[in-house]
Write an enzyme that holds these catalytic residues in place. Structure first.
Site, PDB file in Angstrom:
ATOM      1  N   THR A  50      -5.548  -1.859   7.229  1.00  0.00           N
ATOM      2  CA  THR A  50      -5.728  -3.312   7.186  1.00  0.00           C
ATOM      3  C   THR A  50      -7.144  -3.648   7.644  1.00  0.00           C
ATOM      4  OG1 THR A  50      -4.804  -3.375   9.406  1.00  0.00           O
ATOM      5  CG2 THR A  50      -3.305  -3.904   7.600  1.00  0.00           C
TER       6      THR A  50
ATOM      7  N   ASP B   7      -0.955   6.047   7.042  1.00  0.00           N
ATOM      8  CA  ASP B   7      -1.041   4.602   7.227  1.00  0.00           C
ATOM      9  C   ASP B   7      -1.888   4.301   8.465  1.00  0.00           C
ATOM     10  OD1 ASP B   7      -0.525   2.009   6.548  1.00  0.00           O
ATOM     11  OD2 ASP B   7       1.538   1.969   7.279  1.00  0.00           O
TER      12      ASP B   7
ATOM     13  N   LYS C  11       0.840  -1.208   0.000  1.00  0.00           N
ATOM     14  CA  LYS C  11       0.000   0.000   0.000  1.00  0.00           C
ATOM     15  C   LYS C  11       0.878   1.262   0.000  1.00  0.00           C
ATOM     16  CE  LYS C  11      -2.563  -1.735   3.566  1.00  0.00           C
ATOM     17  NZ  LYS C  11      -2.391  -3.180   3.532  1.00  0.00           N
ATOM     18  N   THR C  12       1.884   1.289   0.870  1.00  0.00           N
ATOM     19  CA  THR C  12       2.778   2.459   0.926  1.00  0.00           C
ATOM     20  C   THR C  12       3.553   2.586  -0.391  1.00  0.00           C
ATOM     21  OG1 THR C  12       3.064   1.918   3.258  1.00  0.00           O
ATOM     22  CG2 THR C  12       4.529   3.602   2.370  1.00  0.00           C
TER      23      THR C  12
ATOM     24  N   ARG D 198       6.184  -8.509   1.041  1.00  0.00           N
ATOM     25  CA  ARG D 198       7.080  -8.138   2.147  1.00  0.00           C
ATOM     26  C   ARG D 198       7.725  -9.405   2.731  1.00  0.00           C
ATOM     27  NH1 ARG D 198       4.241  -4.919   6.602  1.00  0.00           N
ATOM     28  NH2 ARG D 198       4.401  -3.221   5.116  1.00  0.00           N
TER      29      ARG D 198
END
Ligand code: ADE
Length: 358
Positions: free
Chosen positions: A175, A126, A81-82, A234
């Site tokens: 999330t 975030d 997302k980032t 990740r």
């Protein structure tokens, strides 16, 4: 005017405890995750449907010479997302300021950031579901009308000021989309869910990362790591680094299928990508609670993890893999969980003691 005093407060605050991480800083950060972050849609692997709609939105915004609509990305952690927010900033040719909701504890944190924005810039928040009520209410007029409503002074001398802000784009990431308040969710023009990655996509991510880090890996080695990466880049990137350590110390440096599998076995990452915590959690439900349902707080206390970690980190993949189910009475496992963990499934019923381990 008292507003000046407040303004100085913000300036002082910003130097003392600045919740914004500048994008340029990230660019040169030696931090592992940041140096392998893709910076363009061409190098960003996966989420293809989302990428296509984003490209159209970006092109339209550029043609209109307006900032992009506010965007909300939701989905499990580690899916990019980032990274995607950074790619959007790059494509729009604007700067991005990155922060997270827990860093916006006091009104002046969010006010300071909003006042520092320049026209067209992107503000990335975030964990936006963790924003407190006050910060949320400051954001409403800022998002809707690019106005900062500020109150200064105390009780009888209270003054309200409406300060115009430059037009900006807010990108929120969460999330837990369900925990976002309705009014905040409604202020995002574009809402997208990020999906888990396929094995093929993860394999491409792994090869790209290996290339950047000068790690020697073949196709089968990349697939072996991808298979155990829980659909999450990740995790894939973390594992390629760990496996590369093993390859270097125990082998000739090259990651092959055998080297990857041996290393991941040693790291106790099983063929589903489950780690020790996941297996402990599932075994607890099976062995102590007859397969569930059992409350999340009970599970957390028994395995010594906090509820948030279980909910945000462990659960999304276990749910999607069908190894865990959420019910109104708590979490329970599925017949597949027994099979996967090697329980000889004599008869799976609600009754106690009808299974045994191989
Ligand atoms: N590293 C992390 N996420 C990635 C992605 N989506 N594409 C390429 N490299 C990545």
């Amino acid at each position: 005017m008292s507003i000046i005093a407040d303004d100085n407060d913000f300036k002082r605050e910003k130097t003392e405890r600045n919740p914004v991480i500048k994008a340029e800083k990230i660019e040169f950060d030696k931090n592992f995750e940041n140096c392998i972050r893709p910076k363009s849609f061409d190098t960003y692997i996966g989420q293809s449907a989302l990428k296509e709609t984003l490209k159209i939105s970006i092109e339209a915004a550029k043609k209109r010479e307006l900032p992009l609509d506010h965007l909300l990305f939701y989905g499990p952690p580690g899916l990019g997302k980032t990274t995607l927010a950074g790619v959007i900033a790059e494509q729009m040719g604007v700067e991005i300021k990155i922060t997270s909701a827990p860093a916006l504890e006091r009104p002046r944190d969010i006010i300071g950031i909003l006042m520092s924005l320049k026209g067209g810039e992107i503000l990335f928040i975030d964990e936006i579901h963790r924003l407190n009520k006050v910060a949320e209410e400051i954001l409403y007029p800022a998002m809707e009308d690019f106005i900062l409503d500020m109150t200064t002074g105390k009780s009888q001398t209270v003054k309200t000021m409406r300060i115009p802000l430059p037009k900006f784009t807010l990108i929120g990431a969460t999330t837990k989309a369900g925990e976002l308040s309705g009014p905040l969710r409604d202020r995002f023009g574009i809402i997208h869910r990020l999906e888990f990655y396929t094995e093929e996509e993860l394999s491409q991510v792994i090869k790209r990362t290996a290339g950047i880090l000068n790690i020697d890996i073949d196709d089968k080695g990349a697939h072996a790591i991808a298979r155990r990466s829980r659909g999450t880049p990740r995790i894939a990137n973390r594992l390629v680094k760990r496996v590369s350590d093993f390859a270097l110390v125990k082998h000739d440096g090259k990651i092959t299928e055998d080297v990857a599998n041996q290393s991941l076995d040693i790291l106790k990452i099983d063929e589903f990508g489950l780690d020790t915590t996941d297996r402990t959690l599932l075994k607890l439900i099976i062995e102590k609670y007859d397969g569930g349902p059992v409350g999340i707080e009970t599970i957390a206390a028994a395995i010594g993890e906090d509820v948030r970690t279980i909910e945000d980190v462990c659960e999304p993949f276990l749910l999607q893999a069908g190894l865990l189910q959420r019910t109104p009475r708590g979490r329970k496992v599925s017949p597949e969980t027994y099979r996967h963990l090697g329980y000889k499934n004599i008869q799976i019923t609600e009754q106690k003691g009808l299974f045994e381990k191989h």
